[in-house]
Design an enzyme around this catalytic site. Structure first.
Site, PDB file in Angstrom:
ATOM      1  N   SER A  50      50.592  47.402  43.150  1.00  0.00           N
ATOM      2  CA  SER A  50      49.487  47.611  44.085  1.00  0.00           C
ATOM      3  C   SER A  50      50.045  48.094  45.408  1.00  0.00           C
ATOM      4  O   SER A  50      50.829  47.384  46.066  1.00  0.00           O
ATOM      5  CB  SER A  50      48.719  46.311  44.314  1.00  0.00           C
ATOM      6  OG  SER A  50      47.903  46.455  45.471  1.00  0.00           O
ATOM      7  N   HIS A  64      48.281  51.183  41.282  1.00  0.00           N
ATOM      8  CA  HIS A  64      47.034  50.448  41.515  1.00  0.00           C
ATOM      9  C   HIS A  64      46.620  50.581  42.986  1.00  0.00           C
ATOM     10  O   HIS A  64      47.403  50.279  43.891  1.00  0.00           O
ATOM     11  CB  HIS A  64      47.249  48.978  41.142  1.00  0.00           C
ATOM     12  CG  HIS A  64      46.022  48.129  41.190  1.00  0.00           C
ATOM     13  ND1 HIS A  64      45.095  48.086  40.162  1.00  0.00           N
ATOM     14  CD2 HIS A  64      45.562  47.271  42.137  1.00  0.00           C
ATOM     15  CE1 HIS A  64      44.131  47.233  40.476  1.00  0.00           C
ATOM     16  NE2 HIS A  64      44.386  46.728  41.675  1.00  0.00           N
ATOM     17  N   ASP A  74      43.874  49.563  45.822  1.00  0.00           N
ATOM     18  CA  ASP A  74      42.856  48.558  46.144  1.00  0.00           C
ATOM     19  C   ASP A  74      41.948  49.033  47.270  1.00  0.00           C
ATOM     20  O   ASP A  74      42.362  49.089  48.433  1.00  0.00           O
ATOM     21  CB  ASP A  74      43.542  47.248  46.552  1.00  0.00           C
ATOM     22  CG  ASP A  74      44.098  46.508  45.346  1.00  0.00           C
ATOM     23  OD1 ASP A  74      43.337  46.301  44.386  1.00  0.00           O
ATOM     24  OD2 ASP A  74      45.295  46.149  45.366  1.00  0.00           O
ATOM     25  N   MET A 100      38.843  48.331  49.612  1.00  0.00           N
ATOM     26  CA  MET A 100      38.065  47.188  50.133  1.00  0.00           C
ATOM     27  C   MET A 100      37.161  47.651  51.268  1.00  0.00           C
ATOM     28  O   MET A 100      37.552  48.515  52.057  1.00  0.00           O
ATOM     29  CB  MET A 100      39.020  46.122  50.659  1.00  0.00           C
ATOM     30  CG  MET A 100      40.026  45.648  49.619  1.00  0.00           C
ATOM     31  SD  MET A 100      41.012  44.302  50.263  1.00  0.00           S
ATOM     32  CE  MET A 100      42.176  44.076  48.899  1.00  0.00           C
ATOM     33  N   HIS A 130      40.781  50.322  42.111  1.00  0.00           N
ATOM     34  CA  HIS A 130      40.045  49.063  42.018  1.00  0.00           C
ATOM     35  C   HIS A 130      39.108  48.971  43.221  1.00  0.00           C
ATOM     36  O   HIS A 130      39.562  48.766  44.344  1.00  0.00           O
ATOM     37  CB  HIS A 130      41.078  47.916  42.014  1.00  0.00           C
ATOM     38  CG  HIS A 130      40.489  46.542  42.025  1.00  0.00           C
ATOM     39  ND1 HIS A 130      41.265  45.420  42.290  1.00  0.00           N
ATOM     40  CD2 HIS A 130      39.236  46.077  41.796  1.00  0.00           C
ATOM     41  CE1 HIS A 130      40.497  44.346  42.233  1.00  0.00           C
ATOM     42  NE2 HIS A 130      39.267  44.710  41.939  1.00  0.00           N
ATOM     43  N   MET A 167      36.651  47.183  45.483  1.00  0.00           N
ATOM     44  CA  MET A 167      36.096  45.896  45.923  1.00  0.00           C
ATOM     45  C   MET A 167      35.077  46.237  47.000  1.00  0.00           C
ATOM     46  O   MET A 167      35.280  45.971  48.196  1.00  0.00           O
ATOM     47  CB  MET A 167      37.224  44.993  46.436  1.00  0.00           C
ATOM     48  CG  MET A 167      38.077  44.436  45.292  1.00  0.00           C
ATOM     49  SD  MET A 167      39.705  43.892  45.806  1.00  0.00           S
ATOM     50  CE  MET A 167      40.585  45.449  45.667  1.00  0.00           C
ATOM     51  N   MET A 174      40.599  38.893  37.702  1.00  0.00           N
ATOM     52  CA  MET A 174      41.202  38.524  38.987  1.00  0.00           C
ATOM     53  C   MET A 174      41.782  37.112  38.886  1.00  0.00           C
ATOM     54  O   MET A 174      41.080  36.173  38.499  1.00  0.00           O
ATOM     55  CB  MET A 174      40.150  38.542  40.114  1.00  0.00           C
ATOM     56  CG  MET A 174      39.542  39.900  40.420  1.00  0.00           C
ATOM     57  SD  MET A 174      40.706  41.199  40.871  1.00  0.00           S
ATOM     58  CE  MET A 174      41.547  40.464  42.288  1.00  0.00           C
ATOM     59  N   ASP A 222      45.114  40.806  37.900  1.00  0.00           N
ATOM     60  CA  ASP A 222      45.300  41.213  39.287  1.00  0.00           C
ATOM     61  C   ASP A 222      45.326  39.995  40.205  1.00  0.00           C
ATOM     62  O   ASP A 222      44.306  39.318  40.374  1.00  0.00           O
ATOM     63  CB  ASP A 222      44.161  42.165  39.683  1.00  0.00           C
ATOM     64  CG  ASP A 222      44.427  42.869  41.006  1.00  0.00           C
ATOM     65  OD1 ASP A 222      45.454  42.589  41.647  1.00  0.00           O
ATOM     66  OD2 ASP A 222      43.580  43.699  41.383  1.00  0.00           O
TER      67      ASP A 222
HETATM   68  C1  DX5 Z   1      43.604  41.544  45.668  1.00  0.00           C
HETATM   69  C2  DX5 Z   1      44.025  42.899  45.116  1.00  0.00           C
HETATM   70  C3  DX5 Z   1      45.314  42.867  44.392  1.00  0.00           C
HETATM   71  C4  DX5 Z   1      46.434  42.312  45.188  1.00  0.00           C
HETATM   72  C5  DX5 Z   1      47.612  41.966  44.341  1.00  0.00           C
HETATM   73  O1  DX5 Z   1      42.383  41.657  46.281  1.00  0.00           O
HETATM   74  O2  DX5 Z   1      43.053  43.393  44.241  1.00  0.00           O
HETATM   75  O3  DX5 Z   1      45.638  44.093  43.779  1.00  0.00           O
HETATM   76  O4  DX5 Z   1      46.796  43.146  46.228  1.00  0.00           O
HETATM   77  O5  DX5 Z   1      48.582  41.505  45.218  1.00  0.00           O
HETATM   78  P1  DX5 Z   1      49.634  40.383  44.849  1.00  0.00           P
HETATM   79  O6  DX5 Z   1      50.363  40.877  43.637  1.00  0.00           O
HETATM   80  O7  DX5 Z   1      50.483  40.317  46.071  1.00  0.00           O
HETATM   81  O8  DX5 Z   1      48.883  39.122  44.577  1.00  0.00           O
HETATM   82 ZN    ZN Z   2      43.460  45.177  42.734  1.00  0.00          ZN
END
Ligand code: DX5
Ligand code: ZN
Length: 229
Positions: A12, A37, A39, A41, A70, A72, A141, A176
């Site tokens: 990620s 990956h 993320d 948000m 991904h 969110m 998750m 994840d």
């Molecule tokens: C959390 C994200 C993940 C996260 C994983 O909201 O979707 O992808 O960054 O990070 P680690 O591996 O540090 O838990």
């Molecule tokens: Zn993620």
């Protein structure tokens, strides 16, 4: 994108240097990452804000493997085309992001991407039971989404249940949150095949010292595979 259930490591870039995404992506791929990956948000569905379609589009030329995006965010549907145009290979939406995940998954596929559905820790496996024929990936998750570096929450019962429900369908199970060499064997044994790892991959390394990324990726992969033999 062909389907198989071998273990795939998806670093990620939430844990990368935000001033240097291009080189960070190139470094993790050169060091053995299978997917990248991303993320996304929105500061609303989750209490953190990262990047949107223009940034994801800028990452695209650096990604030679699979760009796994991904979301969110809520709502999802108004942004699907923008992420298709940005070059996402896989677009994952949360089942908690709205009442019409079925429609969302159809729209993601219609836009030419693989469709993923993510479940927060409090959401049961059964929520996606009627969606499996529309889905290419279920993301379980193992932290509450929003931040990297959180403590792993054991969801192995949910992973096992999903693995049973999926049966022979070509649907990946992605994990994840809090994946590292200690937790990877638990989720792999339960049936996961895609392991997202942020802090466990990026810790200790940098674009100047990328071999650490390679060591970290190999450590997670070896730990996961050890659970399968
Ligand atoms: C959390 C994200 C993940 C996260 C994983 O909201 O979707 O992808 O960054 O990070 P680690 O591996 O540090 O838990
Ligand atoms: Zn993620």
């Amino acid at each position: 994108m062909s389907f198989d259930r071998t273990i795939k490591i998806a670093p990620s870039i939430l844990s990368a240097d935000f001033a240097n995404f291009g080189q960070e992506i190139q470094a993790i791929e050169a060091q053995g990452a299978d997917w990248v990956h991303v993320d996304v948000m929105d500061g609303h569905f989750v209490p953190n804000l990262t990047f949107g379609p223009p940034a994801v589009k800028a990452f695209r030329p650096h990604v030679k493997t699979i760009m796994d995006v991904h979301l969110m965010i809520t709502p999802v549907d108004p942004y699907i085309q923008a992420y298709a145009d940005a070059g996402a290979d896989i677009l994952t939406a949360h089942v908690e992001a709205g009442p019409h995940t079925h429609r969302t998954l159809q729209a993601i596929r219609a836009a030419g991407m693989k469709a993923g559905v993510a479940l927060n820790p409090g959401t049961p496996a059964e929520t996606v039971e009627q969606l499996l024929d529309l889905t290419d990936l279920v993301c379980v998750m193992t932290v509450n989404p929003g931040f990297g570096g959180q403590k792993f929450i054991d969801m192995t019962n949910k992973i096992r249940r999903l693995r049973q429900m999926i049966g022979d369908r070509p649907v990946h199970i992605e994990i994840d949150g809090g994946v590292d060499p200690k937790t990877a064997p638990l989720v792999a044994a339960a049936g996961a095949d895609v392991l997202v790892a942020g802090s466990a991959v990026f810790k200790g390394g940098s674009v100047e010292n990328p071999s650490i990324y390679g060591e970290n990726i190999r450590a997670v992969r070896a730990a996961a595979k050890s659970a399968l033999t």
